[in-house]
Design a protein around this motif. Structure first.
Motif, mmCIF file in Angstrom:
data_model
loop_
_atom_site.group_PDB
_atom_site.id
_atom_site.type_symbol
_atom_site.label_atom_id
_atom_site.label_comp_id
_atom_site.label_asym_id
_atom_site.label_seq_id
_atom_site.Cartn_x
_atom_site.Cartn_y
_atom_site.Cartn_z
ATOM 1 N N ASN A 80 33.497 -63.131 2.851
ATOM 2 C CA ASN A 80 34.318 -64.311 2.965
ATOM 3 C C ASN A 80 35.824 -64.111 3.211
ATOM 4 N N ILE A 81 36.310 -63.933 4.342
ATOM 5 C CA ILE A 81 37.645 -63.599 4.400
ATOM 6 C C ILE A 81 38.304 -64.904 5.117
ATOM 7 N N GLU A 82 39.362 -65.284 4.426
ATOM 8 C CA GLU A 82 40.208 -66.365 5.120
ATOM 9 C C GLU A 82 41.698 -65.980 5.464
ATOM 10 N N PHE A 83 41.997 -66.049 6.677
ATOM 11 C CA PHE A 83 43.230 -65.724 7.122
ATOM 12 C C PHE A 83 44.355 -66.468 7.363
ATOM 13 N N SER A 84 45.320 -66.583 7.248
ATOM 14 C CA SER A 84 46.559 -67.349 7.527
ATOM 15 C C SER A 84 47.912 -66.690 7.844
ATOM 16 N N ILE A 85 48.440 -67.332 8.630
ATOM 17 C CA ILE A 85 49.858 -66.716 9.136
ATOM 18 C C ILE A 85 50.886 -67.850 8.243
ATOM 19 N N SER A 86 51.536 -66.930 7.372
ATOM 20 C CA SER A 86 52.488 -67.787 6.421
ATOM 21 C C SER A 86 53.273 -66.801 5.808
ATOM 22 N N ASP A 87 54.206 -67.262 5.285
ATOM 23 C CA ASP A 87 55.540 -66.583 4.733
ATOM 24 C C ASP A 87 54.924 -66.367 3.120
ATOM 25 N N ALA A 88 54.962 -65.240 2.603
ATOM 26 C CA ALA A 88 54.752 -64.783 1.225
ATOM 27 C C ALA A 88 55.828 -65.258 0.360
ATOM 28 N N LEU A 96 45.568 -78.532 10.057
ATOM 29 C CA LEU A 96 45.738 -79.164 8.997
ATOM 30 C C LEU A 96 46.935 -79.892 8.844
ATOM 31 N N ARG A 97 47.035 -81.117 7.979
ATOM 32 C CA ARG A 97 47.886 -82.115 8.173
ATOM 33 C C ARG A 97 48.094 -82.613 6.482
ATOM 34 N N CYS A 98 49.267 -82.859 6.095
ATOM 35 C CA CYS A 98 49.449 -83.266 4.625
ATOM 36 C C CYS A 98 49.881 -84.851 5.026
ATOM 37 N N SER A 99 49.622 -85.614 3.842
ATOM 38 C CA SER A 99 50.090 -86.920 3.565
ATOM 39 C C SER A 99 51.550 -87.451 4.152
ATOM 40 N N ASN A 100 52.345 -86.202 4.262
ATOM 41 C CA ASN A 100 53.686 -86.567 4.877
ATOM 42 C C ASN A 100 53.965 -86.197 6.274
ATOM 43 N N ALA A 101 52.606 -85.895 6.788
ATOM 44 C CA ALA A 101 52.779 -85.564 8.303
ATOM 45 C C ALA A 101 53.095 -84.423 8.598
ATOM 46 N N HIS A 102 53.163 -83.577 7.955
ATOM 47 C CA HIS A 102 53.464 -82.078 8.114
ATOM 48 C C HIS A 102 52.171 -81.706 8.607
ATOM 49 N N THR A 103 52.075 -81.074 10.111
ATOM 50 C CA THR A 103 51.063 -80.267 10.489
ATOM 51 C C THR A 103 51.210 -78.801 10.800
ATOM 52 N N PHE A 104 49.973 -78.288 10.595
ATOM 53 C CA PHE A 104 49.828 -77.010 11.029
ATOM 54 C C PHE A 104 48.689 -76.641 11.768
ATOM 55 N N GLU A 105 48.977 -76.120 12.848
ATOM 56 C CA GLU A 105 47.750 -75.774 13.999
ATOM 57 C C GLU A 105 46.978 -74.734 13.639
ATOM 58 N N PHE A 106 45.674 -74.543 14.158
ATOM 59 C CA PHE A 106 44.930 -73.343 13.942
ATOM 60 C C PHE A 106 45.277 -72.361 15.212
ATOM 61 N N VAL A 107 45.301 -71.253 14.942
ATOM 62 C CA VAL A 107 45.490 -70.207 15.826
ATOM 63 C C VAL A 107 44.307 -70.689 17.197
ATOM 64 N N GLU A 108 44.835 -70.505 18.292
ATOM 65 C CA GLU A 108 44.021 -71.031 19.213
ATOM 66 C C GLU A 108 42.462 -70.379 19.186
ATOM 67 N N GLY A 109 41.456 -71.149 19.452
ATOM 68 C CA GLY A 109 40.153 -70.682 19.479
ATOM 69 C C GLY A 109 39.788 -70.230 17.868
ATOM 70 N N THR A 110 40.344 -70.491 16.876
ATOM 71 C CA THR A 110 40.215 -69.995 15.509
ATOM 72 C C THR A 110 40.032 -71.164 14.671
ATOM 73 N N THR A 111 39.883 -70.795 13.284
ATOM 74 C CA THR A 111 40.300 -71.732 12.167
ATOM 75 C C THR A 111 41.262 -71.254 11.270
ATOM 76 N N ILE A 112 41.955 -70.400 12.017
ATOM 77 C CA ILE A 112 43.171 -69.598 11.161
ATOM 78 C C ILE A 112 44.456 -70.297 11.112
ATOM 79 N N PRO A 113 45.024 -70.953 10.207
ATOM 80 C CA PRO A 113 46.074 -71.891 9.997
ATOM 81 C C PRO A 113 47.303 -70.992 10.327
ATOM 82 N N LEU A 114 48.200 -71.624 10.988
ATOM 83 C CA LEU A 114 49.395 -71.115 11.311
ATOM 84 C C LEU A 114 50.709 -71.770 10.480
ATOM 85 N N PHE A 115 51.002 -71.512 9.394
ATOM 86 C CA PHE A 115 51.957 -72.162 8.537
ATOM 87 C C PHE A 115 53.248 -72.014 8.901
ATOM 88 N N ASP A 116 53.589 -70.738 9.302
ATOM 89 C CA ASP A 116 55.196 -70.311 9.290
ATOM 90 C C ASP A 116 54.790 -68.859 9.822
#
Ligand code: SAM
Ligand code: ZN
Length: 326
Positions: A146-154, A23-43
């Motif tokens: 439908n379960i959407e997982f992410s690695i992020s800070d609560a 995922l990428r924002c308009s200010n060029a911050h990018t967040f990769e998916f965990v390898e082989g998945t579409t799970i975003p790794l934000f933090d």
């Protein structure tokens, strides 16, 4: 992912999907998916930061849960149903669970929102989150939900304001780096009128200084925590505080609102003093000669009007007369 529920946790702007990357924002911050998945790794929590980031973390946590259920003579189903029923979910809703751990709540949540609903599950520890992903398919058989997982800070959630019908957390809040932010973030991402439910270790206060309390606090000092009532959003409605199981975990549930609590500060008081919340709070005057004050009160009584009305009349009169004199 059907629509974009996520926003950039760094600059809060919209995110878009970059195929195969993340995922990428308009200010060029990018967040990769965990390898082989579409799970975003934000933090993510640093590795070896705590018991949830080491290898085997999920297995260790599962053993700890069994110990809790056996010690306090309850079952996982009884405890989780008691907590999750407070979300008042109906089929088709969107729910967020923060600090999902090994995903033990997911089958119960899936049963409530059904296959048309959507569950967002996040954790700061990659090890825990990935175990929840694996277990949700292999152990709980939830592949069709439908379960959407992410690695992020609560404490800095990557979701838009008011996105969810309900938000849930259990078991990690006491040790969040910022408890207030953990709660205010849940409140931010839930819709107006949505439900917020959270709990963690914290023995009920009347049991702390008893043999029962001293034994279990000695065994696990986390039981000495208290419900973080000081961090409840000022807009919260219909809040309940309770404890379960065996008064060892506090549970807070409330209905979120975006408007302040209703308060009409202009309702006049009937009686000797008169005035209102507004006049008493914002309209305080300087001190005056005590004899003059006593005379004013006596005169108001004699005339049968309240003190505030009499004082205001005198002040208006005096100010107008000054205006007349130029
Ligand atoms: C005791 S476990 C509870 C897991 C699960 N909620 C349950 O009831 O079984 C606490 C979880 O909170 C997670 N956690 C701690 N700090 C967090 C944070 N800032 N953001 C998201 N998750 C966090 C930990 O990684 C761990 O998985
Ligand atoms: Zn950004």
């Amino acid at each position: 992912m059907k629509s974009m529920p996520y926003r950039c946790p760094v600059c809060k702007s919209e995110l878009s999907i970059e195929a195969g990357v993340g995922l990428r924002c308009s200010n060029a911050h990018t967040f990769e998916f965990v390898e082989g998945t579409t799970i975003p790794l934000f933090d993510s929590e640093n590795s070896d930061a705590n018991e949830y980031t080491i290898s085997n973390a999920a297995e260790i946590h599962e053993n700890a849960l069994r110990w809790v259920f056996n010690t306090y003579s309850t079952s996982e189903e009884e405890l989780r149903e008691n907590l999750l029923s407070r979300l008042r979910l109906v089929a088709g809703q969107k729910v967020l669970i923060t600090g999902v751990g090994g995903g033990n709540d997911l089958p119960y949540l899936a049963g409530k929102v059904g296959k048309n609903g959507i569950i967002f599950a996040q954790d700061y520890a990659g090890e825990m989150l990935l175990s929840a992903v694996e277990r949700s398919a292999d152990i709980y058989g939830l592949a069709e939900y439908n379960i959407e997982f992410s690695i992020s800070d609560a404490t800095n959630l990557p979701f838009h304001d008011g996105y969810f019908d309900a938000v849930f957390h259990f078991g990690g809040l006491n040790l969040f780096s910022d408890v207030a932010a953990g709660i205010s973030e849940m409140d931010r991402v839930v819709k107006d009128g949505g439900r917020v439910v959270f709990g963690d270790e914290g023995l009920a206060p009347w049991l702390k200084d008893t043999d029962y309390g001293r034994m279990i606090i000695n065994n696990n000092p986390l039981l000495n925590f208290s419900a973080p009532l000081e961090h409840i959003p000022t807009t919260a409605r219909h809040l309940n505080l309770s404890w379960d199981p065996s008064y060892c975990f506090y549970i807070i549930d409330y209905t979120a609102a975006k408007e302040p609590l209703p308060l009409n500060i202009d309702v006049p008081h009937v009686g000797t003093r008169g005035g209102s919340i507004r006049t008493r709070y914002f309209g305080q005057l300087e001190g005056v000669d005590p004899d003059l004050k006593a005379a004013l009160y006596a005169e108001a009584k004699k005339r049968g009007i309240d003190r505030v009305s009499f004082l205001e009349a005198i002040l208006r009169d005096g100010l107008e007369r000054k205006d007349d004199n130029g």
